[in-house]
Write a protein that holds these residues in place. Structure first.
Motif, PDB file in Angstrom:
ATOM      1  N   ASP A  82      -4.429  -0.072  -3.899  1.00 27.66           N
ATOM      2  CA  ASP A  82      -5.247  -0.557  -3.015  1.00 27.66           C
ATOM      3  C   ASP A  82      -4.293  -1.909  -2.140  1.00 27.66           C
ATOM      4  OD1 ASP A  82      -7.482   0.663  -3.409  1.00 27.66           O
ATOM      5  OD2 ASP A  82      -8.771  -1.047  -4.119  1.00 27.66           O
TER       6      ASP A  82
ATOM      7  N   ARG B  72      -9.327  -1.769  -8.937  1.00 22.16           N
ATOM      8  CA  ARG B  72      -9.653  -1.428  -7.612  1.00 22.16           C
ATOM      9  C   ARG B  72     -10.913  -2.104  -7.072  1.00 22.16           C
ATOM     10  NH1 ARG B  72      -8.427   4.618  -6.212  1.00 22.16           N
ATOM     11  NH2 ARG B  72      -8.353   3.948  -4.171  1.00 22.16           N
ATOM     12  N   LYS B  73     -11.971  -1.999  -8.054  1.00 23.87           N
ATOM     13  CA  LYS B  73     -13.363  -2.860  -7.819  1.00 23.87           C
ATOM     14  C   LYS B  73     -13.203  -4.300  -7.623  1.00 23.87           C
ATOM     15  CE  LYS B  73     -18.103  -2.654  -9.184  1.00 23.87           C
ATOM     16  NZ  LYS B  73     -19.325  -1.929  -9.955  1.00 23.87           N
TER      17      LYS B  73
ATOM     18  N   ARG C 132     -11.702  -5.030  -4.326  1.00 27.90           N
ATOM     19  CA  ARG C 132     -12.522  -4.789  -3.245  1.00 27.90           C
ATOM     20  C   ARG C 132     -13.796  -5.464  -2.833  1.00 27.90           C
ATOM     21  NH1 ARG C 132     -12.081   2.088  -2.385  1.00 27.90           N
ATOM     22  NH2 ARG C 132     -10.102   1.890  -2.610  1.00 27.90           N
TER      23      ARG C 132
ATOM     24  N   ASP D 258     -19.633   7.366  -7.657  1.00 25.16           N
ATOM     25  CA  ASP D 258     -18.514   6.775  -6.987  1.00 25.16           C
ATOM     26  C   ASP D 258     -18.823   5.855  -6.138  1.00 25.16           C
ATOM     27  OD1 ASP D 258     -15.688   7.186  -6.502  1.00 25.16           O
ATOM     28  OD2 ASP D 258     -16.613   7.295  -4.426  1.00 25.16           O
TER      29      ASP D 258
ATOM     30  N   ALA E 187      -9.837   2.117 -11.889  1.00 26.24           N
ATOM     31  CA  ALA E 187     -10.731   1.755 -10.990  1.00 26.24           C
ATOM     32  C   ALA E 187     -11.449   0.399 -11.120  1.00 26.24           C
ATOM     33  CB  ALA E 187     -11.897   2.843 -11.287  1.00 26.24           C
TER      34      ALA E 187
ATOM     35  N   LEU F  81     -16.704   2.624  -7.187  1.00 24.54           N
ATOM     36  CA  LEU F  81     -15.703   2.273  -6.249  1.00 24.54           C
ATOM     37  C   LEU F  81     -16.160   1.780  -4.935  1.00 24.54           C
ATOM     38  CD1 LEU F  81     -12.305   2.022  -6.409  1.00 24.54           C
ATOM     39  CD2 LEU F  81     -12.442   4.325  -5.397  1.00 24.54           C
TER      40      LEU F  81
ATOM     41  N   GLY G  54      -3.852   0.949 -10.171  1.00 33.88           N
ATOM     42  CA  GLY G  54      -4.831   0.632  -9.169  1.00 33.88           C
ATOM     43  C   GLY G  54      -4.897  -0.476  -8.316  1.00 33.88           C
TER      44      GLY G  54
ATOM     45  N   GLN H 299     -16.548   0.566  -1.052  1.00 29.71           N
ATOM     46  CA  GLN H 299     -15.687   0.618   0.167  1.00 29.71           C
ATOM     47  C   GLN H 299     -15.748  -0.681   1.012  1.00 29.71           C
ATOM     48  OE1 GLN H 299     -13.769   3.277   0.431  1.00 29.71           O
ATOM     49  NE2 GLN H 299     -14.466   4.216  -1.471  1.00 29.71           N
TER      50      GLN H 299
END
Length: 357
Positions: free
Chosen positions: A132, A87-88, A91, A216, A84, A220, A128, A222
């Motif tokens: 992504d 991915r953060k 993102r 969430d 996570a 994480l 992760g 979006q």
């Protein structure tokens, strides 16, 4: 992603040459690169065995570059899953590219590993990134891996492309434009409150579904890459909402040399955030939760200034991309920002955003 280290330090400080051998739960630096990062490398990365990568944008396109750094206990919790965290880190950078109307193509990764990292941590980190990369159509171009003296620290430089000369800037908002935001605001800031006070959801009577949604959204983000094309087609100015809606719109107003006015009641909240705000502020007798939603940050939505004649088309394009968008205010001549409460009075929200220092 070649390794790097400084020479032995005569002052007695740490160096790669003097580092202890890796424990059994770890592997060496170059084995780590080969195991975790080389499979993620894209065209131009040269298998991560050279000192740099090469990338040429398509003819007629400009590169758009952005960088965000993240540190444990500042941007995420040390106990957060490493997949996570990876991915953060990707993102939050993809969010910047989307607000410029850019299409992401790849990224560079700087990684500082704490003393207690394990192969299991890094395998999760790689998974992760891989997930992504597949989701957003990007590849790793390279980077660097070092030892961190205290905590996990990482930095991503994301690279995107836009048609030449058309990057959407935050300073392009014009009087007469309407202010639009994608998605919902405040979820992550309220999710952080729940992380910092594990008993808060129970005291408020918040449902488990609402609690999970807010947590969430903090863990994480979006990024709204799906609406980058709509931003490019319609926006006079745009930026991603990372440090708090009000503070970020104040930055847009300053860069545009204009005034922005928004109505707090028009700012879109998720059902979970709306219930949190209602329960919290009713119990406390103030508007602290609403203020946190408007100023807390970590939304990673897009705030855009759209010419009024193009707003309907922008909203329709966003909806077609699966991302709702909402008109929350207007750009006028002047300077600064005003947030109106339900009665039309100006709210005092201070700086309106998160600041590191």
């Amino acid at each position: 992603m070649t390794g790097s280290g400084r020479p032995d330090d005569p002052s007695g400080g740490p160096s790669r040459a003097s580092a202890d051998a890796a424990p059994a739960s770890r592997i060496g630096e170059f084995d780590l690169i080969a195991r975790v990062f080389a499979p993620l490398a894209g065209e131009g990365a040269l298998g991560l065995v050279d000192d740099a990568a090469g990338y040429a944008p398509p003819p007629g396109f400009d590169l758009v570059l952005t960088k965000d750094a993240l540190a444990a206990d500042v941007h995420f919790f040390r106990a957060d899953p490493w997949d996570a965290v990876a991915r953060k880190a990707l993102r939050v950078n993809l969010s910047d590219l989307a607000s410029k109307g850019a299409t992401p193509v790849g990224y560079l990764l700087g990684l500082g590993l704490p003393a207690d990292w394990t192969v299991g941590h890094m395998d999760a980190f790689g998974r992760g990134l891989a997930a992504d990369q597949e989701a957003f159509g990007i590849r790793l171009f390279g980077g660097d891996t070092i030892q961190s003296p205290d905590r996990l620290v990482l930095s991503v430089t994301a690279i995107g492309t836009v048609p030449a000369g058309r990057m959407v800037r935050r300073g392009g908002a014009c009087p007469g434009d309407l202010v639009v935001v994608t998605g919902t605001i405040g979820d992550a800031a309220l999710g952080l409150k729940l992380r910092l006070d594990p008993g808060l959801a129970g005291r408020l009577g918040l449902s488990e579904d609402d609690r999970a949604h807010l947590l969430d959204r903090y863990l994480l983000p979006q990024p709204r890459t799906a609406v980058a094309e709509a931003v490019l087609a319609h926006a006079s100015g745009a930026m991603d909402v990372s440090d708090g809606l009000v503070g970020d719109l104040a930055k847009m107003a300053a860069a545009s040399r204009a005034h922005i006015q928004i109505d707090a009641d028009q700012v879109p909240l998720s059902d979970a955030a709306r219930r949190f705000v209602a329960l919290h502020d009713a119990a406390s007798g103030d508007d602290a939760a609403l203020r946190a939603a408007l100023t807390g940050g970590d939304d990673y939505e897009i705030a855009a200034a759209i010419p009024e004649m193009q707003v309907d088309a922008f909203l329709a394009d966003c909806l077609a991309a699966g991302v709702p968008a909402t008109v929350i205010g207007r750009v006028t001549a002047g300077e600064g920002i005003r947030v109106n409460d339900r009665s039309g009075a100006a709210m005092d929200l201070g700086d309106g955003s998160f600041r590191h220092f």
